[in-house]
Write an enzyme that holds these catalytic residues in place. Structure first.
Site, short mmCIF file in Angstrom:
data_model
loop_
_atom_site.label_atom_id
_atom_site.label_comp_id
_atom_site.label_asym_id
_atom_site.label_seq_id
_atom_site.Cartn_x
_atom_site.Cartn_y
_atom_site.Cartn_z
CB ALA A 5 -0.82 -0.14 1.11
CE LYS A 6 -0.95 4.55 -4.26
NZ LYS A 6 -2.32 4.66 -4.20
NE ARG A 7 -0.89 0.76 5.83
CZ ARG A 7 -2.04 0.43 5.17
NH1 ARG A 7 -2.65 1.45 4.27
NH2 ARG A 7 -2.64 -0.61 5.10
#
Ligand code: GLU
Length: 311
Positions: free
Chosen positions: A244-246
């Site tokens: 994911a982006k994080r």
């Protein structure tokens, strides 16, 4: 053009991102695989924007630009689901005319709180509104409760065949066809679109495998062909959770800001698949869909910090 909006009859593969944000390395890898599967089998490769839900302004443009930047090309114009509402509604009308739909007034919370249908799969809609009386329906309408439209499924499981997973039996429940806000549901739209676009090869992340029996069942009810499926492994972070982006520098823009070129990104995606090469066209000469890793690609923080993305 037939009732689904079909314009041609030749085989095609596709990539169908939801424009909810930037594509990350896992999305780019799935897109590359979908392109390779299609091109290696002589199919056209189509792009569709699944924009019935979760649209972030500018995301579609950035997604298409990133796909082009890593060297993917596609045939014909990009299809947007938001332009195709009449076709979804026609399919819903057809199912309704055949007595295969019913209105559902349940809230999300009510569905979560009610037990699963006695003979249905775990987590399936329990069928509360299947046999709603005229009085109860009138009461809900008078209360201003929005009605979703559900499929009246007459089976609880359906089997599909997947190139990587083999025969796969999965749950079918009274899936939502039209949401309470009047927008057609993804499971219906994807079936109508794949048939309309002549897509006979669906390559996508294996997180979508559990929805596939529902979609194939819907296709069969609508007399539409069931495509050939290949659900490919996802990219996971070091904790084994879907990337994911994080997780760090995971988008093309993030990687370019770190000094990577798109060719280096393609090279890293290729390596994760067991190939060497810096462009999709170069990989095509070696690609064999029978020879794909069946395990996810784990990209932990160490890997992401390396310019060559090698864990
Ligand atoms: N739009 C869906 C997603 O981004 C994929 C749909 C599909 O490939 O069938 O998760």
């Amino acid at each position: 053009m037939d009732r689904t909006g079909t314009t041609d009859q030749f085989g095609a593969g596709r990539y169908a991102p939801s424009p909810s944000g930037d594509l990350h390395l896992g999305n780019l890898r799935t897109a590359l695989l979908a392109w390779l599967f299609a091109r290696a089998s002589g199919r056209r490769f189509l792009l569709r924007v699944d924009d019935l839900d979760r649209v972030r302004p500018g995301a579609e443009e950035r997604q298409l630009a990133d796909l082009a930047a890593i060297g993917l090309d596609w045939d014909g114009p990009v299809l947007r689901q938001s332009d195709r509402l009449p076709y979804y509604n026609a399919a819903i009308e057809r199912l309704t005319a055949a007595g295969r739909t019913y209105e559902c007034f349940c809230t999300r919370r009510e569905i979560q709180q009610s037990a699963t249908a006695p003979h249905g799969p775990m987590g399936a809609y329990p069928g509360t509104c299947r046999t709603l009386s005229a009085e109860a329906r009138a009461r809900h309408l008078a209360d201003g409760r929005p009605a979703a439209l559900r499929l009246r499924a007459d089976i609880t499981e359906f089997e599909i065949v997947d190139q990587l997973h083999g025969r796969y039996r999965g749950p079918v429940d009274d899936v939502v066809l039209r949401r309470g806000d009047g927008i057609p549901a993804y499971n219906l739209a994807v079936v109508v679109d794949d048939a309309a676009q002549g897509v006979d090869q669906v390559v996508r992340g294996d997180d979508l495998l559990p929805s596939t029996p529902r979609q194939a069942y819907l296709a069969s009810l609508l007399d539409l062909p069931v495509p050939h499926y290949a659900h490919v492994p996802l990219v996971l972070n070091g904790a084994g959770v879907r990337l994911a982006k994080r997780d760090g520098a995971v988008t093309l823009a993030d990687r370019v800001a770190l000094g990577n070129t798109p060719e280096q990104i393609v090279a890293a995606l290729a390596r994760s698949l067991g190939y060497t090469g810096t462009t999709p066209a170069e990989l095509l000469g070696h690609f064999d869909s029978a020879d794909l890793p069946k395990e996810p690609w784990i990209l932990d923080e160490n890997g992401l910090l390396q310019p060559n993305l090698c864990p």
